[in-house]
Design a protein around this motif. Structure first.
Motif, PDB file in Angstrom:
ATOM      1  N   LYS A   3       0.835 -20.162  14.532  1.00  0.00           N
ATOM      2  CA  LYS A   3      -0.281 -19.544  13.817  1.00  0.00           C
ATOM      3  C   LYS A   3      -1.518 -19.487  14.707  1.00  0.00           C
ATOM      4  O   LYS A   3      -2.251 -18.493  14.709  1.00  0.00           O
TER       5      LYS A   3
ATOM      6  N   ILE B 130      -1.129 -16.679  17.307  1.00  0.00           N
ATOM      7  CA  ILE B 130      -1.437 -15.358  16.754  1.00  0.00           C
ATOM      8  C   ILE B 130      -2.944 -15.108  16.827  1.00  0.00           C
ATOM      9  O   ILE B 130      -3.399 -14.024  17.232  1.00  0.00           O
TER      10      ILE B 130
ATOM     11  N   LEU C 171       5.440 -14.500  16.296  1.00  0.00           N
ATOM     12  CA  LEU C 171       5.927 -13.844  15.083  1.00  0.00           C
ATOM     13  C   LEU C 171       7.346 -14.294  14.745  1.00  0.00           C
ATOM     14  O   LEU C 171       7.688 -14.497  13.558  1.00  0.00           O
ATOM     15  N   ASN C 172       8.180 -14.456  15.757  1.00  0.00           N
ATOM     16  CA  ASN C 172       9.554 -14.907  15.514  1.00  0.00           C
ATOM     17  C   ASN C 172       9.586 -16.313  14.937  1.00  0.00           C
ATOM     18  O   ASN C 172      10.389 -16.624  14.052  1.00  0.00           O
TER      19      ASN C 172
ATOM     20  N   TYR D 184       2.889 -12.811  21.530  1.00  0.00           N
ATOM     21  CA  TYR D 184       2.754 -12.383  20.137  1.00  0.00           C
ATOM     22  C   TYR D 184       4.129 -12.308  19.460  1.00  0.00           C
ATOM     23  O   TYR D 184       4.313 -12.780  18.331  1.00  0.00           O
TER      24      TYR D 184
ATOM     25  N   GLY E  70       3.999  -7.186  12.398  1.00  0.00           N
ATOM     26  CA  GLY E  70       3.221  -8.358  11.995  1.00  0.00           C
ATOM     27  C   GLY E  70       1.871  -8.464  12.657  1.00  0.00           C
ATOM     28  O   GLY E  70       1.222  -9.525  12.567  1.00  0.00           O
TER      29      GLY E  70
ATOM     30  N   GLU F 137       8.508 -16.108  11.400  1.00  0.00           N
ATOM     31  CA  GLU F 137       9.519 -15.439  10.581  1.00  0.00           C
ATOM     32  C   GLU F 137      10.712 -16.352  10.308  1.00  0.00           C
ATOM     33  O   GLU F 137      11.212 -16.419   9.180  1.00  0.00           O
TER      34      GLU F 137
END
Length: 822
Positions: A697, A700, A436-437, A432, A763, A440
């Protein structure tokens, strides 16, 4: 065995021990106890109690079932068992030597043998108890582990989003866990067969698929081989490997590379092994599904096919399987008896992320995880980690019996799965954070770069299609060129044969022997007759060849709509002749171009410019065979270029090219890409970046689903544990089951702490409440409160601080779990 198991449970949990014994039947026996270092113990028993049972009740296990001369304490055996769980390379002999050192006596092989035999019985007792515990918990069944061991994969919930693939799993072979074959015709005394494993497929089941794929040997240069190193009775020339089921020109290079690497298993020295390794499968989270021993063979197709057969019968449809040669193996499955079911269930194969970069560029476009919709950030290299760990067993099992080898491998796999379960929440947390990194950092950079280049996401998708189509065409000669060359070659041959035929006919008619005499002798007549017959045969042969060639010319003219026939002065004829003069050069150039383009794209995808020296060297070795092919292509090109006065290439410089614009000679090909948008290094970086963002994506979404599955399974499991303990109260099985549940709850508390830490990420977008397992009916209780007082996960970046967070957070988790039982 039942009596020994019952006595072990009573000793282990110290209940219902009878003091009713008869001194007449008591006996003394030599003993080994690592904790007390006693050399002799007195065993009390009643008249009807067997010596072996009395020993177990006293906490010892004899080295033989009837008249043991030595007893080893169960605590000692448990210590060795525990050490082996976490240090698989710790051998029985090493432990026996340690015991001898503590007892201040010299080591003898008999001690090792006695300890090994006793440990066999101890393991059998443990397996019996584990089986009974599994039965009480409802964990029994042939496919229970496959369908339940990994909650993130298996614990599907109601109303959760549908994923592109129902399961992602991998297969691969490992040749480290070999076992020596018997010498000559010597029989092995230990003929036991270990059939209690949840992982192993039987040899009979695997052999069902032995005849599915026939061998298609790799074309090898015999001059480069050492005939003394090849083992004729070792190489299986009948049964095919995983690449033999399909002939696909696009995948030919992948197949050849894999076969070349696998050919190392055909060396004569490997023929001394009976089991040459094992073939394994595991889910994307590392839980082992099935394994099979490779018996006196390399990595044949029957091993992955047998596992695919199990998967088609057990796993839900639409699964994806990763394999280092998954590109070719997908076609092999379709060519086998499993093909119709494989297609019906809409399953597919792909290559692993790291291994995939050694495949050609066309293969990577279709089979690499980065380019597959719905893969997330999964690399499918799970088994490389498993094999790296299981290699610790290699020096121990090399000379074991087949039975003990499987027992030790099974113990290792069980412990591996337990550790994978304990680390499951951490793995999901790290995935996760990684996703997210990427979103970002990479997503923002991608949008900025796209704006600067004046292109869109839709343009990038178009570039992927153009690149894929281009890679299919490079290295191919234009169809029109081929037909024109064939036609002109036929015309040239027809004219040559017509001229030769006319000359032969004229020679036959005008031929007069130099030694001609009227009414010549019989010898002279025979010689003249023979010469005449030879001339007539030559004339007839040339005439037949001319007519045959004329027929082919007429056929080509009809197919190509040519009328009238081309003459040497026609423009088309002259252009074709010029093309033929440079054809060899162009063919060599097309071949070199294809190999170089694929190599450069693969190097760019691996981002070699930003890796360290050691990693760069390691990854480059995966392309070593491609480099050899390029070296040969450069030699062929230089030979053809020199013949027509073109510039030649330096091999050393070619190997250091890193951008397409450095390879100027490629501008002379029909498929030049230097002016194509998608060949721009910056655009190529954006294409890869776009795929990474898309996969992030997806990851996630995967993690949101899998974290909730794991959380729900923990809560549901605890409710089940309470019911089972209540049911087993006042029974002998209560204690083993309670012991299992206590250990499981401790692990679950750690998992929940990590889950809550993940849900606290800024996030996080998943559902924080547990769900309902699909098919389990309505929930029996209200939603679980998720407002536990957890520490701030961002308070410190150090590993020690992170561990402190988990420990502190466990207090809240333990309090919550305690509330569940009230």
């Amino acid at each position: 065995m039942d009596e020994l198991t019952e006595a072990y449970v009573k000793w282990k949990y110290n209940f219902n021990l009878s003091d009713n014994f008869n001194e007449e039947y008591s006996f003394k026996i030599d003993a080994v106890n690592i904790y007390t270092l006693e050399k002799e113990v007195c065993i009390h028993r009643s008249e009807n109690t067997k010596a072996a049972v009395a020993l177990v009740s006293a906490g010892y296990l004899g080295t033989s079932p009837e008249f043991p001369s030595l007893a080893i304490s169960l605590q000692t055996l448990e210590l060795y068992y525990t050490l082996r769980l976490f240090k698989p390379s710790f051998s029985v002999e090493a432990f026996a030597k340690a015991l001898c050192h503590l007892y201040s006596i010299p080591f003898r092989r008999g001690y090792r043998t006695g300890l090994s035999d006793t440990f066999d019985v101890y393991l059998a007792i443990r397996r019996r108890i584990d089986s009974q515990v599994a039965k009480e918990l409802g964990h029994e069944g042939a496919n229970y582990c496959v369908l339940n061991s990994c909650p993130a994969c298996c614990y599907k919930l109601e109303d959760e989003p549908e994923l592109e693939f129902s399961r992602m799993w991998v297969v691969d072979g490992n040749n480290s866990l070999k076992r020596m074959a018997g010498i000559g015709n010597r029989e092995v005394s230990d003929t036991r067969i270990f059939g209690e494993s949840d992982y192993y497929l039987s040899e009979d089941f695997v052999n069902i698929y032995a005849g599915e794929i026939k061998a298609r040997p790799l074309a090898r240069n015999i001059e480069d081989e050492d005939p003394d190193e090849l083992q004729s009775d070792w190489v299986d020339e009948e049964h095919g490997d995983p690449t033999d089921g399909i002939e696909d020109s696009e995948l030919a290079q992948c197949t050849e590379n894999w076969k070349a690497a696998a050919a190392d298993q055909q060396k004569k020295m490997w023929g001394i092994f009976h089991e040459s390794g094992y073939f394994a499968s595991a889910c994307r989270h590392g839980f082992v599904l099935w394994v099979a021993d490779m018996i006196r063979s390399g990595e044949l197709a029957k091993y992955p096919l047998a596992i695919v057969a199990k998967a088609l019968g057990v796993l839900p449809p639409r699964w994806l399987m990763g394999y280092d040669i998954g590109c070719s193996f997908g076609g092999t499955i379709l060519c086998s008896s499993l093909g119709p079911e494989f297609a019906k269930q809409k399953c597919r194969t792909c290559v692993n992320a790291f291994h995939g970069y050694s495949h050609n560029a066309a293969c990577q476009q279709k089979y690499h995880p980065l380019n597959i919709l719905g893969m997330g950030l999964e690399d499918l290299e799970t088994l490389e980690r498993l094999f790296s760990s299981s290699n610790q067993l290699a020096p121990l099992i090399r000379y074991m019996t087949a039975y003990r080898r499987r027992v030790f491998i099974d113990i290792f796999l069980q412990q591996w799965d337990q550790e994978k379960y304990q680390n499951l929440a951490t793995m999901l947390h790290n995935n996760y954070v990684q996703a997210l990194n990427i979103l970002e950092d990479e997503a923002k950079a991608l949008q900025a770069d796209l704006l600067a280049k004046g292109i869109t996401i839709e343009d990038l998708e178009t570039y992927f299609v153009e690149e894929s189509n281009h890679l299919k065409e490079i290295g191919k000669e234009a169809e029109g060129d081929l037909h024109a060359v064939a036609y002109v070659e036929l015309l040239q041959r027809y004219r040559e044969l017509s001229s030769a035929c006319d000359n032969a006919a004229a020679d036959f008619r005008s031929q007069t022997p130099a030694d001609y005499e009227f009414l010549a002798s019989a010898a002279s007549y025979s010689r003249n007759l023979s010469d005449g017959r030879r001339a007539e045969t030559k004339r007839r042969y040339l005439r037949e060849q001319r007519d045959k060639t004329l027929f082919e010319v007429v056929q080509m003219e009809t197919a190509m709509s040519i009328s009238p026939r081309w003459e040497p002065t026609d423009r088309e004829y002259i252009e074709t002749i010029e093309y033929m003069n440079t054809r060899k050069y162009r063919q060599a150039l097309e071949r070199l171009y294809k190999l170089v383009i694929q190599r450069l794209f693969e190097l760019h995808k691996m981002n070699l410019s930003f890796t360290g020296y050691k990693m760069r060297t390691h990854i480059s070795n995966a392309l070593q065979r491609r480099s050899k092919a390029i070296r040969n292509a450069v030699k062929t090109y230089n030979s053809a270029a020199a013949a027509i006065g073109q510039l030649t290439l330096d091999w050393v410089k070619v190997t250091h090219y890193s951008f397409l614009d450095q390879f100027n000679v490629l501008q002379d090909t029909r498929h030049s890409i230097l002016d194509k948008k998608w060949a721009d290094p910056v655009v190529r970086h954006l294409m890869k970046q776009h795929r990474q963002v898309a996969r992030a994506k997806e990851e996630i979404q995967h993690c949101n689903i899998q974290i909730r599955r794991l959380q729900t399974s923990i809560f549901d499991e605890d409710k089940k544990f309470q019911k089972v303990l209540e049911h087993l109260k006042d029974t002998s099985m209560y204690f083993p089951v309670h012991d299992f549940i206590n250990r499981r709850r401790a692990v679950n508390q750690l998992l929940l702490s990590r889950i809550y830490q993940t849900q606290a990420l800024p996030g996080f977008t998943g559902n924080r409440n547990p769900g309902v397992r699909e098919g389990s009916g309505p929930p029996t209780s209200t939603s679980v409160p998720m407002n536990l007082d957890l520490p701030d996960p961002d308070s410190d970046d150090g590993e020690d601080a992170e561990d402190d967070e988990i420990v502190d957070g466990m207090g809240a988790v333990i309090e919550y779990m305690s509330n569940l039982s009230t």
